[in-house]
Motif scaffolding. Sequence first.
Motif, PDB file in Angstrom:
ATOM      1  N   GLU A   1       4.776   3.088  12.412  1.00 15.89           N
ATOM      2  CA  GLU A   1       4.647   3.962  11.247  1.00 15.89           C
ATOM      3  C   GLU A   1       3.254   4.578  11.183  1.00 15.89           C
ATOM      4  O   GLU A   1       3.101   5.774  10.901  1.00 15.89           O
ATOM      5  CB  GLU A   1       4.944   3.179   9.961  1.00 15.89           C
ATOM      6  CG  GLU A   1       4.862   4.033   8.705  1.00 15.89           C
ATOM      7  CD  GLU A   1       5.375   3.316   7.472  1.00 15.89           C
ATOM      8  OE1 GLU A   1       4.744   3.449   6.409  1.00 15.89           O
ATOM      9  OE2 GLU A   1       6.419   2.633   7.568  1.00 15.89           O
ATOM     10  N   MET A   2       2.222   3.782  11.447  1.00 15.53           N
ATOM     11  CA  MET A   2       0.855   4.295  11.441  1.00 15.53           C
ATOM     12  C   MET A   2       0.675   5.379  12.506  1.00 15.53           C
ATOM     13  O   MET A   2       0.009   6.395  12.273  1.00 15.53           O
ATOM     14  CB  MET A   2      -0.136   3.152  11.661  1.00 15.53           C
ATOM     15  CG  MET A   2      -0.249   2.211  10.475  1.00 15.53           C
ATOM     16  SD  MET A   2      -0.933   0.575  10.911  1.00 15.53           S
ATOM     17  CE  MET A   2      -2.476   1.015  11.692  1.00 15.53           C
TER      18      MET A   2
ATOM     19  N   ARG B   1      -6.530   4.605  11.452  1.00 16.80           N
ATOM     20  CA  ARG B   1      -6.977   5.199  10.190  1.00 16.80           C
ATOM     21  C   ARG B   1      -6.051   4.789   9.042  1.00 16.80           C
ATOM     22  O   ARG B   1      -6.448   4.841   7.868  1.00 16.80           O
ATOM     23  CB  ARG B   1      -6.949   6.729  10.277  1.00 16.80           C
ATOM     24  CG  ARG B   1      -7.823   7.348  11.342  1.00 16.80           C
ATOM     25  CD  ARG B   1      -7.635   8.873  11.301  1.00 16.80           C
ATOM     26  NE  ARG B   1      -8.095   9.541  12.507  1.00 16.80           N
ATOM     27  CZ  ARG B   1      -9.335   9.960  12.706  1.00 16.80           C
ATOM     28  NH1 ARG B   1     -10.252   9.751  11.785  1.00 16.80           N
ATOM     29  NH2 ARG B   1      -9.651  10.593  13.826  1.00 16.80           N
ATOM     30  N   PHE B   2      -4.810   4.409   9.374  1.00 19.58           N
ATOM     31  CA  PHE B   2      -3.833   4.085   8.343  1.00 19.58           C
ATOM     32  C   PHE B   2      -3.626   2.581   8.171  1.00 19.58           C
ATOM     33  O   PHE B   2      -2.684   2.150   7.512  1.00 19.58           O
ATOM     34  CB  PHE B   2      -2.502   4.787   8.649  1.00 19.58           C
ATOM     35  CG  PHE B   2      -2.610   6.276   8.502  1.00 19.58           C
ATOM     36  CD1 PHE B   2      -2.456   6.868   7.271  1.00 19.58           C
ATOM     37  CD2 PHE B   2      -2.921   7.066   9.601  1.00 19.58           C
ATOM     38  CE1 PHE B   2      -2.587   8.240   7.128  1.00 19.58           C
ATOM     39  CE2 PHE B   2      -3.059   8.439   9.463  1.00 19.58           C
ATOM     40  CZ  PHE B   2      -2.892   9.030   8.222  1.00 19.58           C
TER      41      PHE B   2
ATOM     42  N   LYS C   1       0.907  -0.259  22.955  1.00 19.97           N
ATOM     43  CA  LYS C   1       0.844  -1.026  21.705  1.00 19.97           C
ATOM     44  C   LYS C   1       2.168  -0.944  20.951  1.00 19.97           C
ATOM     45  O   LYS C   1       2.672  -1.961  20.437  1.00 19.97           O
ATOM     46  CB  LYS C   1      -0.294  -0.510  20.825  1.00 19.97           C
ATOM     47  CG  LYS C   1      -1.691  -0.847  21.341  1.00 19.97           C
ATOM     48  CD  LYS C   1      -2.765  -0.246  20.438  1.00 19.97           C
ATOM     49  CE  LYS C   1      -4.163  -0.551  20.984  1.00 19.97           C
ATOM     50  NZ  LYS C   1      -5.229   0.047  20.150  1.00 19.97           N
ATOM     51  N   LEU C   2       2.729   0.249  20.884  1.00 13.62           N
ATOM     52  CA  LEU C   2       4.002   0.400  20.168  1.00 13.62           C
ATOM     53  C   LEU C   2       5.139  -0.257  20.933  1.00 13.62           C
ATOM     54  O   LEU C   2       6.035  -0.855  20.334  1.00 13.62           O
ATOM     55  CB  LEU C   2       4.312   1.884  19.944  1.00 13.62           C
ATOM     56  CG  LEU C   2       3.312   2.703  19.129  1.00 13.62           C
ATOM     57  CD1 LEU C   2       3.932   4.041  18.727  1.00 13.62           C
ATOM     58  CD2 LEU C   2       2.803   1.970  17.907  1.00 13.62           C
TER      59      LEU C   2
ATOM     60  N   ARG D   1      -0.910  13.660  10.386  1.00 13.91           N
ATOM     61  CA  ARG D   1      -2.236  14.057   9.899  1.00 13.91           C
ATOM     62  C   ARG D   1      -2.773  15.198  10.754  1.00 13.91           C
ATOM     63  O   ARG D   1      -3.269  16.207  10.240  1.00 13.91           O
ATOM     64  CB  ARG D   1      -3.215  12.875   9.952  1.00 13.91           C
ATOM     65  CG  ARG D   1      -4.617  13.258   9.425  1.00 13.91           C
ATOM     66  CD  ARG D   1      -5.649  12.203   9.720  1.00 13.91           C
ATOM     67  NE  ARG D   1      -5.941  12.075  11.140  1.00 13.91           N
ATOM     68  CZ  ARG D   1      -6.782  12.884  11.816  1.00 13.91           C
ATOM     69  NH1 ARG D   1      -7.368  13.900  11.212  1.00 13.91           N
ATOM     70  NH2 ARG D   1      -6.994  12.682  13.106  1.00 13.91           N
ATOM     71  N   LEU D   2      -2.665  15.072  12.069  1.00 13.89           N
ATOM     72  CA  LEU D   2      -3.177  16.099  12.959  1.00 13.89           C
ATOM     73  C   LEU D   2      -2.430  17.418  12.801  1.00 13.89           C
ATOM     74  O   LEU D   2      -3.048  18.490  12.815  1.00 13.89           O
ATOM     75  CB  LEU D   2      -3.092  15.619  14.408  1.00 13.89           C
ATOM     76  CG  LEU D   2      -4.064  14.501  14.799  1.00 13.89           C
ATOM     77  CD1 LEU D   2      -3.713  13.937  16.159  1.00 13.89           C
ATOM     78  CD2 LEU D   2      -5.505  15.024  14.789  1.00 13.89           C
TER      79      LEU D   2
END
Length: 459
Positions: free
Chosen positions: A321-322, A382-383, A293-294, A329-330
């Motif tokens: 960025e997400m 999530r972002f 995806k990136l 976060r992890l």
Amino acid sequence: MSIQVADSSVVARPVPPKRSALAHIPGDEGWPIIGRTLDVLADPKGQIEMMARTYGLVYRSRVLGETSITMLGPDANELVLFDNTKLFSSTHGWNPILGLLFPRGLMMLDFDEHRLHRKALSVAFKAGPMQSYLAELNAGIARRIAQWRAQPGEMLCYPAMKQLTLDLAATSFLGTAIGAETEEVNRAFIDMVAASVAPIRKPWPGTAMARGVRGRKRIVAYFAEQIPLRRAKGGDDLFSHLCRATHDDGALLSNQDIIDHMSFLMMAAHDTLTSSLTSFVAALAASPEWQQKLRAEIAGLGLKPGEPISFEQLDALPLTEMAFKEAMRLRPPVPSLPRRATRDFTFRGYTIPAGTMVAVNPLFTHHMPDIWPDPDKYDPMRFSEEASRGRHRFAWIPYGGGAHMCLGLNFAYMQAKCFAVHLLQNVSVSLPPNYQSSWQMWPIPKPKDGLRVNVAALQ
């Protein structure tokens, strides 16, 4: 949640309360003298989750020689980090941990003094200097990824990333490679960070703290000899900007201020970014679908492999960025944030006296299942704007918050995106079969075994 301030006076050097003054708060202080220090060092996430299950979101513990109160969750983060009433001292929170190692770095200053120094330093993070740093990032990352591509196979990610971030910090922040002193400077930073959580807090011979203090002396000497040279010749690097920075009255920052800020900023740009980028690679290596995806998003920029990404193109990588945000976060680069109460206050029904060491915990907050369903899963969506809508603004705090929000956060995003562009255009990364990496989470997360990854050149 309730917040009630009992005394409006600000104590310059708060005196820690007697342990009996905190006995009404549930908790477990562990063994005599060492308290729970060794347990927390061994498994900070497991320990804090166990304490929260047993005692609740406000509990008493004893770590690094002092009884302290841990306050968990987004409401606690907002109270302590936003701090619009100057209730919490960052200086006296961090000083027992970093005072001998990174004294008077920006994170170690309080209130008006912090604001004045932050304003002086902010000139180094404006658009013009940032574009200059990006040129160095592009060149340095492209060179290193080309080496990885030319030597496919298994490599240890963390030491490779540590060398890369040191090189990038040197060229972007210092404007030059550190040269023959690279290994010595790198060792100094390693020793300083390790000493920050050493159980023995005095620099006695043979201790980690003694090695950290020696590292500090080496870093101070390095910057001290460079300052007059930078003031004489100038430059577009961060160090040169700081050597020319002034306060509102036009006075230059003192040599000692520049040394203290540079040693702290180099540590942040070197060690915390090493941690964050290694977490990013670990997540992508375990998630081939997100690599694709990136890679597709990056292909949309129309860049050839090795071609530099422009400053304007950075905003065209929202998925990247997400994905980086989810890695932080992890494993937030600073899992715990200490402060010291300047006056009495009440939180969640508990009265906490002035002078108390308090801590909030990004690592715990980032894994609360009521905020982050299936919290151990890597899911950058999530972002997304939709998923983020309504989420507490202090539910994700890898850069801290409030007045002490990381000054270099845009530099971190810029470096992460630049790294992702060059990495994913040239190689794919994967984990060895049946491989599980174990991480040391405190003071700055790093894989205990260096993180084994397989690197394969893209055709």
